[in-house]
Write an enzyme that holds these catalytic residues in place. Structure first.
Site, PDB file in Angstrom:
ATOM      1  N   CYS A 112       0.807  -1.225   0.000  1.00  0.00           N
ATOM      2  CA  CYS A 112       0.000   0.000   0.000  1.00  0.00           C
ATOM      3  C   CYS A 112       0.836   1.268   0.000  1.00  0.00           C
ATOM      4  CB  CYS A 112      -0.960   0.004   1.195  1.00  0.00           C
ATOM      5  SG  CYS A 112      -1.977  -1.475   1.308  1.00  0.00           S
ATOM      6  N   HIS A 238      -3.407   6.928   2.423  1.00  0.00           N
ATOM      7  CA  HIS A 238      -3.824   5.585   2.007  1.00  0.00           C
ATOM      8  C   HIS A 238      -5.216   5.326   2.560  1.00  0.00           C
ATOM      9  CE1 HIS A 238      -4.183   1.367   1.467  1.00  0.00           C
ATOM     10  NE2 HIS A 238      -3.757   1.016   2.672  1.00  0.00           N
ATOM     11  N   ASN A 268     -10.045  -0.551   0.335  1.00  0.00           N
ATOM     12  CA  ASN A 268      -8.578  -0.544   0.324  1.00  0.00           C
ATOM     13  C   ASN A 268      -8.109  -1.213  -0.962  1.00  0.00           C
ATOM     14  OD1 ASN A 268      -5.848  -1.032   0.668  1.00  0.00           O
ATOM     15  ND2 ASN A 268      -6.036  -1.733   2.776  1.00  0.00           N
TER      16      ASN A 268
END
Length: 313
Positions: A112, A238, A268
């Site tokens: 990520c 993020h 996500n």
């Protein structure tokens, strides 16, 4: 010479998987997911739709948005953890599909945090004058490594790709500072299980790590850029969990309107998470010439990355 963003492009799959759809698949609820994560829906790629397909679409749009052609591109950097093969890389595949005959290509893997790693890597080539135009792509098909029997993680993830074209900009624009980091001792908390190639996460430990590191890294890049909290125009974190994102905003003392949120509609999306949030901010008119943007993320590894970018050419 500084390095900045000249064009943007994104791709998300057509299929929308809502929390209500998940209620029919496992023991969970829309309320439970929303209150704990902020996620309402996510995009899921078709079985025959691969990471390199999404990366290709995003890259093509970004190149067009920058007013360039594939022949103008010197390098493709693809941040991903869901390559269909170890080699050729996703970068190799899309370089060929785009017909970018002058370009080199490579993948970077920092989960990520990958997009921030890619942007920082690209900036080094541009600032030294080695390359002029570099496409940085964050792309992941997390649905293929999601354990759909694990309701604690299955509700979190989605698929997508975001791309930017980076090139030379005015000295007072572009990348102002960055921080990258790694703590491999935390790898046991977030990894791909060898026995089934599915994602495993210790949510409690990852949450604690993320809140601490995203806050610390944000403060460090601001200091390195010579900026105060008040100088920030938009925080683009993020998009893992709304509580982690809010903790970062509060650490910086920013009002709610300075936090970019896309977690509710994409979930996500790992390497593409920050890229998609940045591109949506641009498309929604929330980014203006001269704005100071802070991009920050954490990921498997464990890794983290943050950078301050002043928008404009």
């Amino acid at each position: 010479m500084n390095a900045g963003i000249l064009g943007v492009g994104k791709y998300v799959p057509e299929r929308v998987l809502t929390n209500f759809d998940l209620e029919k698949m496992m023991e969970t609820s829309d309320e439970w997911i929303r209150t704990r994560t902020g996620i309402e829906e996510r995009r899921i790629a078709r079985d025959d739709e691969y990471t390199h397909d999404m990366a290709y679409e995003a890259a093509k749009k970004a190149i067009e948005n920058a007013g360039l052609t594939p022949d103008d591109i010197d390098l493709f950097i693809v941040a991903t953890v869901t390559q269909e093969s170890t080699f050729p890389s996703v970068g190799n595949i899309i370089q060929d599909r785009l017909g970018a005959k002058n370009a080199a290509a490579m993948d970077v893997e920092a989960a990520c945090s990958g997009f921030t790693y890619g942007v920082v890597t690209a900036s080094q080539f541009i600032q030294t004058g080695a390359y002029k135009h570099i496409v940085v792509i964050g792309a992941d098909k997390l649905s293929k490594i999601t354990d759909w029997d694990d309701r604690s993680t299955a509700v979190l993830f989605g698929d997508g790709a975001g791309a930017v074209v980076m090139g030379p900009v005015a000295d007072d624009k572009g990348l102002l500072s960055f921080v990258l980091g790694s703590d491999g001792s935390g790898g046991k908390y977030l990894n791909l299980k060898e026995e089934n190639d599915k994602l495993y996460m210790n949510g409690r430990e990852v949450f604690r790590f993320a809140v601490r590191k995203m806050g610390d890294a944000s403060m460090q890049v601001l200091e390195k850029a010579g900026l105060e909290k008040e100088d920030l125009d938009l925080l683009i974190p993020h998009q893992a969990n709304i509580r982690i994102m809010e903790a970062s905003r509060e650490r910086l003392g920013l009002p709610e309107e300075k936090l970019m949120r896309t977690v509710h509609k994409y979930g996500n999306t790992s390497s593409s998470s920050i890229a998609l949030a940045l591109i949506d901010a641009v498309e929604e008119g929330r980014v203006h010439d001269g704005d100071n943007l802070l991009l920050v993320g954490f990921g498997a590894g464990l890794t983290w990355g943050a950078l301050v970018l002043r928008w404009g050419k």
